[in-house]
Design an enzyme around this catalytic site. Structure first.
Site, short mmCIF file in Angstrom:
data_model
loop_
_atom_site.label_atom_id
_atom_site.label_comp_id
_atom_site.label_asym_id
_atom_site.label_seq_id
_atom_site.Cartn_x
_atom_site.Cartn_y
_atom_site.Cartn_z
N SER A 114 0.86 -1.17 0.00
CA SER A 114 0.00 0.00 0.00
C SER A 114 0.90 1.23 0.00
CB SER A 114 -0.86 -0.04 1.27
OG SER A 114 -1.55 1.17 1.46
N LYS A 162 -1.35 -1.01 -4.29
CA LYS A 162 -2.51 -0.19 -3.91
C LYS A 162 -2.04 1.24 -3.72
CE LYS A 162 -4.70 0.06 0.58
NZ LYS A 162 -5.29 -0.74 1.67
N LYS A 177 -2.92 5.03 -2.36
CA LYS A 177 -3.84 5.84 -1.57
C LYS A 177 -4.25 7.04 -2.43
CE LYS A 177 -3.85 3.75 2.44
NZ LYS A 177 -5.09 3.29 3.09
N ASP A 197 -7.27 3.18 -2.70
CA ASP A 197 -7.94 3.21 -1.39
C ASP A 197 -8.13 4.67 -0.98
OD1 ASP A 197 -8.89 2.85 1.17
OD2 ASP A 197 -7.12 1.83 1.94
N GLU A 201 -11.19 0.74 -2.97
CA GLU A 201 -11.40 0.47 -1.55
C GLU A 201 -11.97 1.70 -0.84
OE1 GLU A 201 -7.88 -1.21 0.19
OE2 GLU A 201 -8.55 -0.86 2.25
N ASP A 203 -13.52 -1.53 3.66
CA ASP A 203 -12.56 -1.66 4.75
C ASP A 203 -13.27 -1.11 6.00
OD1 ASP A 203 -10.51 -1.21 6.62
OD2 ASP A 203 -9.10 -0.33 5.23
N LYS A 236 -9.46 -6.99 8.36
CA LYS A 236 -8.40 -6.64 9.32
C LYS A 236 -8.88 -7.14 10.65
CE LYS A 236 -7.00 -2.33 7.03
NZ LYS A 236 -7.14 -0.86 7.06
N GLY A 293 -3.91 -4.33 6.29
CA GLY A 293 -2.84 -4.09 7.26
C GLY A 293 -3.01 -2.74 7.91
O1 OSB Z 1 -6.85 1.80 4.88
O2 OSB Z 1 -5.83 0.01 4.55
C1 OSB Z 1 -5.87 1.10 5.08
C2 OSB Z 1 -2.63 1.76 7.01
C3 OSB Z 1 -3.11 2.40 8.13
C4 OSB Z 1 -4.46 2.65 8.22
C5 OSB Z 1 -5.33 2.26 7.19
C6 OSB Z 1 -4.84 1.59 6.07
C7 OSB Z 1 -3.46 1.38 5.97
C8 OSB Z 1 -2.84 0.78 4.81
C9 OSB Z 1 -1.46 0.18 4.99
O3 OSB Z 1 -3.30 0.83 3.69
C10 OSB Z 1 -1.45 -1.31 4.96
C11 OSB Z 1 -0.17 -1.87 5.50
O4 OSB Z 1 0.78 -2.00 4.74
O5 OSB Z 1 -0.12 -2.22 6.71
MG MG Z 2 -8.13 0.70 3.59
#
Ligand code: OSB
Ligand code: MG
Length: 367
Positions: A133, A159, A161, A186, A211, A236, A260, A288
């Site tokens: 991500s 992915k 952001k 995302d 996402e 999510d 998660k 994650g």
């Molecule tokens: O929305 O998936 C998410 C990290 C912190 C809070 C929310 C998210 C994320 C990530 C990182 O996208 C995922 C990772 O590599 O742990």
């Molecule tokens: Mg997410």
């Protein structure tokens, strides 16, 4: 018998700031919990962050609800790990706090029984496919460069952001540079009901999924958006329990779910969502929260279940930290990561390392 719990607030610098639509994190600051039982100890990691930007929980709320409410209930009722969600049920909300305490009990039980967490949860894979991500960057060129680095390292899915003002352009640039990769975005709930034209305009990128485009409570909005798109929506934040997953699928608010363990109230609740989605043919993947090696070990165990058919946000330790809390996790050139096989989570933080990054500690013991 559960004799007590130790709470540890830890702080680890991130290798680079992680920017999302809800904020920028430069350090990993979170609570580790250690269940102290008559059969030995077990670790859990709470996925809450310092601020309530991702969801309502944050480190201080999790610390207090564990210390003053959840742990006293567990010490009184003495449930086994499987019974712990029921013992904590009277506390409304706080899934991340509950999940951490459950993980520590599961780890303690598995260690005592000499069974791996993957085996205990019903895992069927020895290694899982992983993705990465990537946070919002200053420019599209930087985004393309970050993507290139991670593809070279083997990651199977990228992915990005996104947020209003940093969406179509960086995604178009990445798609142009890498026409064939599994690519998703995302938004962490940053868009509203008027933004469907934007998502319709992104259909041409052939995204694996979008996402959490809209705010977490807006299942109806997601259902309306999904009805207009070929691209699959993935939820999510909107799915904070197995019941939420039932509602989301029935409303057709998404076609994929990110699981998660912390967000949904524990590994066992994660399994319930996995089972539900598997029955309905809905793909799931393991999300994650920038976890340390302890939480990552839990994510790998969960992702080894058969319904996890898409690569997870489970990246190498080096993607997050200069030095992890446990032995570093690495990604293979094929974009996979081995599922730990040792008893319990299969990891143990080095005592010295732990002491060096602990900023607060408190132990709650049975009277
Ligand atoms: O929305 O998936 C998410 C990290 C912190 C809070 C929310 C998210 C994320 C990530 C990182 O996208 C995922 C990772 O590599 O742990
Ligand atoms: Mg997410």
């Amino acid at each position: 018998m559960i004799e007590g719990y130790e709470l540890l607030m830890i702080r680890l610098p991130l290798v680079s700031p992680f920017r999302t639509s809800f904020g920028t994190e430069t350090d990993k600051e979170c609570i580790l919990v250690r269940a102290l039982t008559s059969d030995g100890h077990g670790w859990g990691e709470c996925v809450a962050s310092p601020d309530p930007g991702y969801s309502a929980e944050f480190n201080e709320s999790a610390w207090l609800v564990m210390r003053d409410h959840l742990i006293p209930s567990l010490l009184r009722d003495q449930p086994d790990a499987a019974g712990s969600p029921v013992a904590m049920e009277w506390v409304r909300g706080h899934p991340m706090a509950k999940a951490a305490l459950e993980m520590a009990l599961l780890d303690a039980e598995c260690r005592a029984a000499g069974v791996s967490m993957s085996r205990r949860l019903g895992g069927v894979r020895r290694e899982v496919e992983v993705g990465v991500s990537i946070g919002i960057q200053g420019s599209s060129a930087e985004m393309v460069a970050r993507v290139a680095e991670h593809l070279e390292q083997g990651y199977r899915r990228i992915k990005l952001k996104i947020e209003p003002g940093a969406d179509r352009e960086p995604v178009a640039a990445v798609r142009e540079a890498f026409p064939d990769i599994l690519l998703s975005v995302d938004a962490n709930g940053a868009y509203g009901p008027d933004d469907s034209p934007l998502f319709e305009s992104m259909e041409e990128f052939g995204l694996l999924m979008i996402e959490q485009p809209l705010e977490p409570p807006d299942l109806l909005g997601h259902a309306r958006l999904q009805a207009r798109l070929r691209t699959r929506l993935c939820l999510d934040e909107s799915v904070a329990s197995p019941e939420d997953a039932v509602a989301a699928l029935e409303l057709e608010a998404c076609r994929i779910i990110n699981i998660k363990q912390g967000r949904v109230g524990g590994l066992l609740a994660g399994i319930a969502i996995h089972d539900l989605c598997r029955e309905q043919g809905v793909p799931v993947w393991c999300g994650g929260m920038l976890e340390t090696g302890i939480g990552r070990a839990g994510n790998l165990a969960l992702a080894s279940l058969p319904g996890f058919t898409l690569p997870g946000d489970i990246s190498a330790s080096a993607r997050y930290f200069h030095e992890d809390l446990t032995e570093p996790f690495e990604v293979s050139a094929e974009g996979t990561m081995p599922v730990p096989t040792g008893p319990g989570l299969g990891v143990e933080p080095a005592a010295e390392r732990l002491a060096a990054i602990t900023v607060r500690q408190e132990t709650i013991r049975k009277e």
